[in-house]
Design a protein around this motif. Structure first.
Motif, short mmCIF file in Angstrom:
data_model
loop_
_atom_site.label_atom_id
_atom_site.label_comp_id
_atom_site.label_asym_id
_atom_site.label_seq_id
_atom_site.Cartn_x
_atom_site.Cartn_y
_atom_site.Cartn_z
N ALA A 74 149.72 57.01 -44.69
CA ALA A 74 148.81 56.27 -43.82
C ALA A 74 149.40 54.92 -43.46
CB ALA A 74 147.47 56.09 -44.52
N MET A 75 149.23 54.55 -42.19
CA MET A 75 149.65 53.23 -41.74
C MET A 75 148.67 52.21 -42.30
SD MET A 75 152.36 53.30 -39.93
CE MET A 75 153.37 54.66 -39.32
N THR A 76 149.18 51.22 -42.96
CA THR A 76 148.33 50.17 -43.51
C THR A 76 148.92 48.83 -43.07
OG1 THR A 76 149.69 50.00 -45.48
CG2 THR A 76 147.83 51.52 -45.58
N GLU A 77 148.14 47.82 -43.29
CA GLU A 77 148.58 46.46 -42.99
C GLU A 77 149.95 46.17 -43.63
OE1 GLU A 77 147.76 42.68 -41.32
OE2 GLU A 77 146.42 44.43 -41.32
N SER A 78 150.03 46.46 -44.91
CA SER A 78 151.24 46.11 -45.67
C SER A 78 152.36 47.11 -45.47
CB SER A 78 150.90 46.07 -47.16
OG SER A 78 150.56 47.39 -47.60
N GLY A 79 152.05 48.27 -44.94
CA GLY A 79 153.06 49.32 -44.86
C GLY A 79 153.08 50.20 -46.11
N VAL A 80 152.36 49.79 -47.13
CA VAL A 80 152.29 50.59 -48.36
C VAL A 80 151.06 51.48 -48.29
CG1 VAL A 80 152.04 50.51 -50.87
CG2 VAL A 80 153.42 48.77 -49.69
N SER A 81 151.25 52.77 -48.50
CA SER A 81 150.13 53.70 -48.43
C SER A 81 149.73 54.10 -49.85
CB SER A 81 150.55 54.97 -47.67
OG SER A 81 151.37 54.65 -46.57
N PRO A 82 148.48 54.49 -50.03
CA PRO A 82 148.09 54.98 -51.35
C PRO A 82 148.87 56.25 -51.69
CG PRO A 82 146.23 55.02 -49.79
CD PRO A 82 147.39 54.46 -49.06
N ILE A 83 149.29 56.36 -52.92
CA ILE A 83 150.14 57.49 -53.31
C ILE A 83 149.47 58.32 -54.40
CG2 ILE A 83 151.47 55.91 -54.80
CD1 ILE A 83 153.88 57.77 -54.40
N SER A 84 149.35 59.59 -54.11
CA SER A 84 148.75 60.50 -55.09
C SER A 84 149.85 61.15 -55.91
CB SER A 84 147.96 61.58 -54.35
OG SER A 84 148.83 62.32 -53.52
N GLU A 85 149.48 62.01 -56.82
CA GLU A 85 150.48 62.71 -57.63
C GLU A 85 149.93 64.05 -58.04
OE1 GLU A 85 150.42 59.63 -60.65
OE2 GLU A 85 149.64 61.07 -62.10
N PRO A 86 150.80 65.01 -58.25
CA PRO A 86 150.34 66.35 -58.63
C PRO A 86 149.36 66.26 -59.80
CG PRO A 86 152.74 66.34 -58.38
CD PRO A 86 152.27 64.94 -58.17
N GLY A 87 148.35 67.05 -59.71
CA GLY A 87 147.31 67.01 -60.73
C GLY A 87 146.06 66.29 -60.22
N MET A 88 146.23 65.54 -59.15
CA MET A 88 145.12 64.76 -58.61
C MET A 88 144.44 65.57 -57.49
SD MET A 88 145.51 60.96 -56.93
CE MET A 88 146.01 60.10 -58.41
#
Ligand SMILES: Cc1ncc(C[n+]2csc(CCOP(=O)(O)OP(=O)(O)O)c2C)c(N)n1
Ligand SMILES: Cc1ncc(C[n+]2csc(CCOP(=O)(O)OP(=O)(O)O)c2C)c(N)n1
Ligand code: SF4
Ligand code: SF4
Ligand SMILES: [Mg+2]
Ligand SMILES: [Mg+2]
Lengths: 598, 292, 598, 292
Positions: free
Chosen positions: C411-425
């Motif tokens: 996802a495009m965000t202000e900071s350029g950092v997107s939330p990151i999920s991981e297997p199992g979630m």
């Protein structure tokens, strides 16, 4: 009115024969003696997806298919619009479309522009009527082109005859009929807006039809390359495939390795064994080859490594051209490993650049990287037959029998280049290695020797920086406005410069074929007269601009104009930016220009 | 191109003094190679000797051949390039167990299926010598090393079984504990037309297991001849190869009685296919692109 | 007179126990509370060859063992001279040598200098007499050090007792006797020229004894790293080995892969699975890892990759430190792949730098490269115990349950950092890939998306450029003369600056821990006051200097002072060059200084 | 961590529309994987599916698992990292013959000897599909392809034989021509505790050999059960594996009846070794460096 230069774009579904139509058209252009460029584009599917081409045919040399279409052909609208900005329709475009897919009164939306004409043509209907099959649709389109745009009817007809000569009589006859029916339809429905292709004079020089990847392979053979090691990867694979068809005939070997490391490893081996050798790949393969390229640098072994650049990082966008591997080409090796990087400027120039790469590699005993790009590598072009007698081939400097008496493989010499022996040569026996070594090749950890050897390996490349023949300047050499551009984009810049000149802007263009090491003086001289300008390239970071700054005091007024791949520059944009800079410079003598686009 | 002069062991000895630890097995391997080469009788300049990186990979530098001490794991790709570029050369490749079966392990099956006439000698010491004693791919499960202080968690590779599975046409094993035997094996491997593989159990005296040193080899080695092995029987060879890591068999595991054509021969055949055919000379190669 | 700072060098044959003596000395220093640095050097042999150490013990923090020895100990001359410039003897050096290897009236040639004293000592004789074996020679030397240089006799004796406590009583007793006999010999033969080590006050802060590689491993554990994947290579192997001993205890896994590609591949996998993960290697391994590092960039996966630099190119000089992998660290990936590069400045700083690397990696979802060097990695140091409570640990930004409802990994965000999920979630399922992708992770060839994604991946790193805490300035911030230096060489520069100040030169030093991206403003500000200076580094090309130029208008008066590895800089050289620049600046206000050395 | 809910084929189907050529064998493989996964019953988010690059390697994107379409040849290293970092996940790896046996061939023996509980599915079409029809390592000798217009000069690799030689504990072969059989095999492979390998003869309709298409498979495939093969007999399995390239055997070549501990189990054991021991907390780790 006739036209000296036509840009056609066509799109259709898989099975519509769009690509085949493009091939027929460019072959006809080549047979006749026009210059031409053909690019193809496909949907993500391996097979059966939508496809399109852009073809530009012109009397004079042309360098790009970027820009608005003169003629657009849509076999259906869905597929046509799938190519979006790749097939730009403008106010001067004549849009021909399959009458089976009618448009409403508003017409399709070409991003708000109204094309010059919207021309329905009953392509499928004609095909079925005269050939009995929709498969002949593409041949009908050829007929339409011939009729409306004076598009080389004789050559097209000859081409159709050749193409179907191996098929049944029936198929041949069907296609002949389809072509003629298309042409008749066009003649029966004259198109006021059409400006047919102007006929050529009798002075058309002999032409060849090729692409950058083939030119690379052919140049390798010409230069005396006898070993190719590689691994398939888009958009470089055709180099290996071309050589796989041809190099054997010239006594060479084509080795498809298990991976890129083994490919360049075998090339290093062949070079050690005394042969001119080459590998070719694209970004991911370049990453894998880094270690062995560093080995070639310290072992001072000649080789040519071609990178046909595609969109990065990582797998990126394999099918789209980009110029974002400059950093990698110059700097991927660990340690102080400098290696020459060359870039071709056009399809035809890929021949000269490859020959040059072999010459530099052999003369300076170094790996040489050719930074081609997907555009140059894969687009088809009709270009003038190149006179190969103008090339000199350089062979590596073998030791004399005197030198063999106390042979030192890495002897310090004035030039930094030492005589190089090869297995089979009595007295030349030595140990090649990636370990730092003394002049005799023995491993060492001595700081003094290490410093001298680094110096030697880097110094020997210095003459390249005075190789003015590796740079071209276009336009007025005294102009106050200038552009630097390289690779396939330099063709766009050349046309942009031409257009700017037509707008009355005096500017100049520097096109380097030597990308690294940086020939500081050449740039200093080019920049000296400038009050504004830019380095235009197809990468997000503007990589050449940054590398220039490492060695050259780039004037502040010369900016980076950089854009990620899969977003082509057009000559018009470049011309307009040149004009803007010229106007700003007029307004403000200090030339502090705010860029319109960045 | 082979020479008539004969060459003594000394002719293959270079000026570089080996820097191996005193007592390293590789000294014996080097001696055996000298002897084999002198028996073969090719001049040093007609020999190309390629290695990767490791203690063992220093070996080309100690010979007068055209040596190439390349980078870790890449001896075989380079050797194949040399052989293809210059088929008359005698091409040797050598290196360690890490070099050949770990980082370079991906090249081995392909070198074997291509079957170039190259002899590949691995000095298998079940350890990384040069980097001072880490786990190697042939280290036994449970081994405590600098990189596995609590013991290795993996089964070792079985190089003999692997190469037999890859279809290698000449597979042998030796030890410098029996230098006469080893030089005979290396000589046979070189004389074999096609890719030949010699695994040498070459102990690392500094980081290797104490029970895998030359003395133990001398006591425990079993010649394949003595167990009546028929080296034309690949399946039997595979069966015996299973003993890798327990019994030290020496001799030829497998030798193809009718070695097929080598890759370089196939390449030559391919080339002659075109001789006599009308081919545009390379100076005029661009004429091929004139549309007709 | 006493001394606050002693530099000792010692060399001998294999089996002389030179290294063990060095270890005993630094342990004694550590136990007592001195600062100390120990470097070791060996002949090319794996075992049994000559060996040497250099040890510096001081009351205050010190940064290098470069420079002329205060005390040189030669157990035999051949081996001593094998180390050549590594053991530099000067006019102030006290040379102690084995009396069994006497020197003629001229004495040995130390490159023309006459040392302050030439002191024969019957080391072997004493060892044989009191311990019955020459094996005790090194212990006799410890006794001599204790006697002549006040070298922490109690700690040494305790050390000897501990070291031999597991051996037989006999061996312990022999060594005690050897030590005491050496000390008695020294006391019986006073050395006028010796300036014994000054005793410490009572305020010595608690010390730890370690090296850069261990600090890296310890910091990884501290930061919460739970996966290490790697492959042995000098001089980085000890990171894997340290973690192999320790990480298991903290619930992590150490994975020795089949090669460097698999090592970093597994690290990418572990990171994808949600864990903090690290790999470590040196130049050749970095070359091999390039491709997967590029994958981590485009897949936006955090990881830390340590490069303990050694002499290059290729295999180069594995045992010698160099700083020649800057280009590679910043630029080895194909495509527009920008990744942060950090460099530690000292052994102790390797802890902080590694923690920082994990924080940046996790926060910005990017691979981070740590450019350590052989010197920092492998030299042993006694440093102040680091207070870990000052570190904050950053964890990656997981998606909220709201974000998981329509989860977009990129996802495009202000900071350029997107939330990151991981297997199992649950709900976070997505496709990671090296192919260019849209916000949802679906592959794309769209130029528009490609441009936005390149922008996002590069923009998110911008905050780093304002991280002033990643830079240190020493000396007078307003000085007109300045130095930029990094990595292990920055320690030499710090001492050089100190010496220059003692010479009355006002200068300043900028030490970046952030090597890339370039923090333009920080440099601009540092350069603003300058009329002269240099960027000093251990590479042939002066790589940091060149990378600076890409983004910073480095003033002409700031030059590159670069030197290949295995040729250390010394504080004196730096001080003298600063003084020369200061003098030239005085003479010539324009400050156009011709460098003395380049 | 396993879930109780049951999952239908549709639950594993992602929104991405496959871009394979109509008629490509990989469609059937995808279907079989859907079915196997739904039979296994783990939730998509508990599954991690890694591939390299190739037509076949696009497969994770067509599932709802946590997918990773990585780089060419590196599926196995990444899969191992995932499994070690998160052992409770169901980890699948997949890719093409080029991905797995050529550029990635060096990783396979090591993945196998480590024996992590990962299932590796190769879609073996004897060609490089994605790059439009070059020689693959399983292409038969003599094959004419875009990169071998005069025919290949090399013997192919034999993946079945190789992995058996590497000591793989579960080795099977299937074809999408028998989708029921294939999904059963994949399910068995997933259920197998340890590294499992399934070679799928998955025809490339565009660049593959005409006689290697689904129709030919249907006609020619021979189930191992039908020839009475005992899948606990490794030597017999190797013997049958020799038929690779001539007879298309389907079913389980080898399944270790008493699969040993997996690597991740060994790792777990190693960890528990330290539990209860006095360990300096990680916040105070530097205290370990205070000399005493
Ligand atoms: C790409 C790369 N990775 C790692 C190394 C470090 N290295 C050098 S030799 C070696 C392994 C040595 O073991 P082996 O191949 O068994 O040879 P030996 O020293 O035991 O004879 C390693 C890991 C390197 N030089 N290059
Ligand atoms: C490092 C690297 N080398 C080469 C490529 C180009 N490439 C992509 S897929 C592929 C091979 C495809 O064949 P295979 O693995 O058999 O998969 P298939 O397409 O047949 O399913 C190649 C060579 C790449 N992407 N990366
Ligand atoms: S470390 Fe081992 S392999 Fe290396 S030289 Fe010494 S004994 Fe030989
Ligand atoms: S090219 Fe072959 S493998 Fe690729 S999608 Fe098409 S049929 Fe399948
Ligand atoms: Mg070894
Ligand atoms: Mg395939």
């Amino acid at each position: 009115m006739t036209s000296d230069d036509i840009l056609i774009g066509m799109a259709g579904a898989g099975g519509d024969g769009v690509i085949s139509a493009g091939d027929s058209l460019i072959t006809a252009a080549a047979l006749t003696g026009y210059h031409a460029i053909l690019t193809k584009s496909f949907g993500p599917q391996i097979r059966g997806g939508e496809s399109s081409f852009k073809l530009r045919v012109a009397k004079a040399e042309v360098f790009t298919v970027a820009g608005t279409l003169d003629v657009a052909v849509a076999l259906n609208w869905d597929d046509f619009f799938r190519f979006g900005a790749e097939l730009p329709v403008g106010p001067k475009t004549i849009v021909i479309y399959e009458a089976d897919h009618p448009v409403g009164p508003e017409g399709p939306k070409f991003g708000g522009v109204r094309p010059a004409a919207m021309v329905p043509a009953p392509v499928a209907k004609i095909a079925k009527e005269v050939a009995g099959t929709e498969k002949a649709k593409n041949t009908v389109v050829l007929g339409l082109m011939a009729g409306w745009f004076g598009f080389i009817p004789d050559a097209l007809l000859t081409g159709i005859r050749k193409k179907f000569s191996k098929k049944s009589e029936d198929v041949l006859a069907q296609n002949e009929r389809a072509f003629l029916a298309g042409r008749e339809y066009a003649e029966a429905h004259p198109l006021a807006e059409a400006q047919p292709l102007a006929p050529l004079g009798t002075d058309a020089s002999p032409k060849i039809l090729t692409d950058g990847n083939e030119m690379c392979g052919a140049a390798a053979i010409f230069a005396g390359c006898s070993f190719f090691g590689g691994y398939p990867i888009t958009p470089s694979t055709e180099i290996m495939q071309y050589l796989g068809r041809e190099l054997w005939k010239y006594g060479g070997v084509v080795f498809q390795a298990e991976d890129e490391i083994a490919g360049v490893g075998a090339v290093v081996g062949a070079s050690f064994a005394g042969k001119k050798a080459m590998t070719a790949t694209s970004g991911p393969g370049m990453s894998l080859k880094s270690e062995i390229l560093g080995l070639a640098t310290i072992a001072e072994l000649p080789l040519v490594c071609v990178n046909v650049q595609r969109g990065g990082p990582s797998t990126g966008i394999p099918t789209k051209s980009e110029q974002s591997d400059v950093f990698q080409a110059a700097f991927s090796a660990h340690g102080d490993a400098v290696r020459p990087v060359l870039a071709p400027t056009t399809v035809a120039d890929m021949f000269a650049t490859t020959v040059e790469a072999f010459n530099i590699a052999e003369e300076l005993q170094t790996p040489v990287i050719i930074l081609s790009d997907g555009d140059i590598g894969q687009r088809k072009e009709v270009v003038d037959l190149i006179d190969t007698s103008r090339f000199t081939l350089i062979e590596r400097r073998k030791p004399t029998s005197l030198e063999l008496e106390h042979y030192q493989r890495f002897a310090m010499t004035e030039s930094g280049v030492s005589p190089i022996s090869e297995p089979g040569m009595p007295g030349g026996n030595y140990l090649a290695s990636g370990i730092e070594h003394n002049e005799a090749g023995a491993p060492t950890a001595s700081g003094a020797i290490h410093a001298r050897m680094n110096e030697k390996r880097i110094k020997k490349l210095s003459p390249l920086k005075s190789r003015r023949d590796l740079f071209e300047v276009f336009g007025d050499p005294k102009a106050a406005i200038g552009v630097v551009s390289w690779g396939s984009v330099s063709g766009v810049a050349r046309e942009g410069l031409r257009q700017a000149e037509q707008l009355g802007v005096s500017a100049k263009l520097l096109v380097p074929r030597l990308i690294y090491p940086i020939a500081q003086q050449v740039y200093d001289e080019f920049f000296a007269s400038l009050r504004g300008g830019f380095v235009v390239e197809q990468s997000h970071q503007g990589q050449l601009y940054r590398v220039l700054r490492m060695y050259v005091d780039v004037p502040r007024s010369v900016e980076s104009w950089a854009r990620s791949g899969s977003n082509p520059f057009t000559p018009v944009e470049i011309a307009e930016r040149l004009r803007d800079i010229a106007m700003a410079a007029q307004r403000n003598q200090s030339g502090n220009h705010e860029p319109a686009i960045d | 191109m082979s020479t008539c002069a004969s060459f003594a062991v000394a002719d293959f000895k270079s000026d570089l003094k080996p820097i191996w630890c005193p007592g390293c097995g590789d000294f014996g391997v080097l001696q055996s190679i000298y002897r084999a080469l002198s028996a073969i009788g090719r001049a040093p300049h007609e020999i190309s000797f390629v290695s990767g990186i490791g203690c063992s990979s220093r070996i080309p530098g100690y010979t007068t051949a055209y040596g190439f001490n390349s980078v870790h794991g890449r001896a075989l790709p380079i050797a194949q390039g040399i052989k293809l570029a210059h088929p008359e050369l005698l091409v040797l490749a050598a290196g360690g167990d890490g070099d050949g079966f770990s980082i370079g392990g991906g090249h081995l099956p392909h070198a074997i299926r291509r079957n170039l006439d190259i002899t590949y000698i691995v000095m298998d010491n079940q350890i990384y010598g040069l980097t001072k004693g880490q786990l190697s791919p042939t280290s036994p499960r449970g081994l405590h090393t600098a990189s596995s202080v609590f013991g290795s968690l993996e089964d070792p590779v079985n190089p003999l079984l692997y190469v037999l599975g890859y279809g290698a046409r000449f597979v042998a094993q030796g030890t410098p504990a029996d230098m006469a035997g080893l030089s005979t094996l290396i000589e046979a491997a070189i004389r074999f037309k096609g890719f030949s593989f010699v695994n040498v159990q070459s102990p690392c005296i500094t980081f290797g297991q104490p029970d895998q040193q030359l003395k133990a080899h001398k006591a425990g080695m079993t010649s394949l001849a003595s167990v009546g092995h028929d080296p034309t029987n690949r399946i039997k060879a595979m069966d015996l190869a299973q003993a890798y890591g327990s019994t030290l068999y020496t001799g030829i595991f497998y030798q193809d009685p009718d070695a097929g054509p080598t890759y370089e021969e196939a390449v030559e055949t391919r080339r002659t296919q075109f001789s006599g055919k009308p081919i545009v000379p390379r100076q005029r190669i661009l004429e091929n692109f004139i549309p007709r």
